[in-house]
Design an enzyme around this catalytic site. Structure first.
Site, PDB file in Angstrom:
ATOM      1  N   GLU A 158       0.870  -1.416   0.087  1.00 56.43           N
ATOM      2  CA  GLU A 158      -0.007  -0.026  -0.072  1.00 56.43           C
ATOM      3  C   GLU A 158       0.753   1.198  -0.068  1.00 56.43           C
ATOM      4  O   GLU A 158       1.870   1.498   0.873  1.00 56.43           O
ATOM      5  CB  GLU A 158      -0.917   0.081   1.058  1.00 56.43           C
ATOM      6  CG  GLU A 158      -1.676   1.150   1.548  1.00 56.43           C
ATOM      7  CD  GLU A 158      -2.421   1.112   2.892  1.00 56.43           C
ATOM      8  OE1 GLU A 158      -3.042   2.080   3.029  1.00 56.43           O
ATOM      9  OE2 GLU A 158      -1.952   0.218   3.646  1.00 56.43           O
ATOM     10  N   LEU A 211       1.635   4.597   1.152  1.00 57.91           N
ATOM     11  CA  LEU A 211       1.224   5.644   2.390  1.00 57.91           C
ATOM     12  C   LEU A 211       1.588   6.941   2.144  1.00 57.91           C
ATOM     13  O   LEU A 211       2.833   7.206   1.930  1.00 57.91           O
ATOM     14  CB  LEU A 211       1.749   4.952   3.729  1.00 57.91           C
ATOM     15  CG  LEU A 211       1.108   3.664   4.016  1.00 57.91           C
ATOM     16  CD1 LEU A 211       1.724   2.985   5.479  1.00 57.91           C
ATOM     17  CD2 LEU A 211      -0.368   3.714   4.253  1.00 57.91           C
ATOM     18  N   ASP A 252      14.250  -2.906  13.494  1.00 57.94           N
ATOM     19  CA  ASP A 252      15.187  -2.110  12.922  1.00 57.94           C
ATOM     20  C   ASP A 252      14.555  -0.644  13.084  1.00 57.94           C
ATOM     21  O   ASP A 252      14.509   0.203  11.804  1.00 57.94           O
ATOM     22  CB  ASP A 252      15.331  -2.510  11.415  1.00 57.94           C
ATOM     23  CG  ASP A 252      16.337  -1.966  10.648  1.00 57.94           C
ATOM     24  OD1 ASP A 252      17.239  -1.316  11.264  1.00 57.94           O
ATOM     25  OD2 ASP A 252      16.490  -2.191   9.446  1.00 57.94           O
TER      26      ASP A 252
END
Length: 305
Positions: free
Chosen positions: A105, A107, A210
């Site tokens: 997706e 964003l 991370d």
């Protein structure tokens, strides 16, 4: 003149694979109309693609690197189970010809500022860390950057961190030209890791893994997370990394600590946790990270002698 659609950066095999994956995800036939390069990645090449009014984010790499994308998709799906954070939906991943791909997706990201949204982000991260497991590790190995990250389940956190985080990085650093000094001192540290947890009880929390400032942003005022290296570990390991490369806003930390205070000794453990990432940066990029790692090992050994 209006901008013209550009699909020349993709071949027909890749274009067809992306269209098929998006069509399967949306339930209607999608035809790509535009592909635009996106900068910022050091491991994979990224593009934004459009199909009608919809936009998607795609990572590309060599076909033999598909496991990187499969692990990332797995991590994103895990993070998405925490409703307090916003995570890009995974559309699909696979191999098309000589290239691996991951479709996400798209964003509209905004940076974290030192404001109310940062406070909400701090509380959201605490909510993520409240997702628990009975053991440390993960159901599969994954990657920290391009380096394989071992995740065999363990009951004890000090052993897990020593054997599956620090030890593999030290061994890899030796093969990559790291100094004998680093390797000898690092192995002394491996034998002494438990000393940093004498008064610190750790339970397995779901970690991003991370979490530096390049892998977090805001979407509509909500904390957005991406590029994970997930596993169940000490929540302090995530907090430590947020401080390693530039740091997050002050109000982020204040809100996190209010939601879930940190135990005494965090400052020493922060150095221990960030040693893992500095070693990984040496193994990926070389340069001055070697001297930084040596200094961190020396400081940690001085704490316990």
């Amino acid at each position: 003149m209006p901008a013209q659609p550009c699909l020349s950066i993709m071949d027909h095999v890749l274009t067809a694979a992306l269209e098929d994956a998006i069509s399967a995800f949306t339930g209607k036939r999608s035809t790509l109309s535009r592909a635009t390069p996106v900068g910022g990645g050091s491991i994979s090449h990224s593009i934004a693609i459009e199909a009608g009014s919809a936009r998607w984010f795609v990572k590309l790499n060599n076909a033999e690197q598909h496991e990187l994308f499969a692990a990332e998709a797995d991590g994103l799906r895990a993070l998405a189970r925490c409703l307090a954070v916003r995570v890009p939906q995974v559309v699909g991943d696979g191999i098309a010809g000589d290239r691996a791909y991951l479709i996400l997706e798209y964003l509209p990201l905004a940076p974290l500022g030192d404001d109310t949204a940062a406070e909400n982000a701090g509380r959201a991260l605490a909510e993520l860390h409240r997702m628990r497991s009975e053991r440390f590790g993960w159901h599969r190995d994954n990657f920290i950057g391009a380096t394989r990250q071992e995740n065999t389940a363990e009951q004890g956190w000090p052993r897990f961190f020593a054997q599956q985080r620090l030890k593999p990085q030290l061994e890899l650093a030796r093969r990559n030209g790291g100094s004998d000094r680093l390797f000898r001192a690092g192995n002394r540290l491996l034998d002494a890791v438990s000393a940093f947890f004498a008064d610190h009880h750790t339970e397995p929390s779901l970690l991003h893994g991370d979490l530096w400032q390049g892998n977090a942003a805001l979407v509509g005022g909500q904390l957005a997370l991406f590029d994970p290296a997930v596993y169940f570990g000490d929540r302090e390991a995530d907090l430590a990394m947020t401080e390693l490369f530039g740091g997050f806003p002050h109000r982020f930390y204040a809100a996190y600590r209010e939601a879930w205070p940190l135990a005494a000794g965090y400052e020493q453990r922060r150095t221990l946790y960030n040693l893992y990432h500095v070693l990984n940066h040496f193994n990926l990029f070389g340069g001055g990270y070697l001297r930084q790692a040596e200094g961190m090992v020396d400081a940690l050994l001085a704490e316990i002698t």
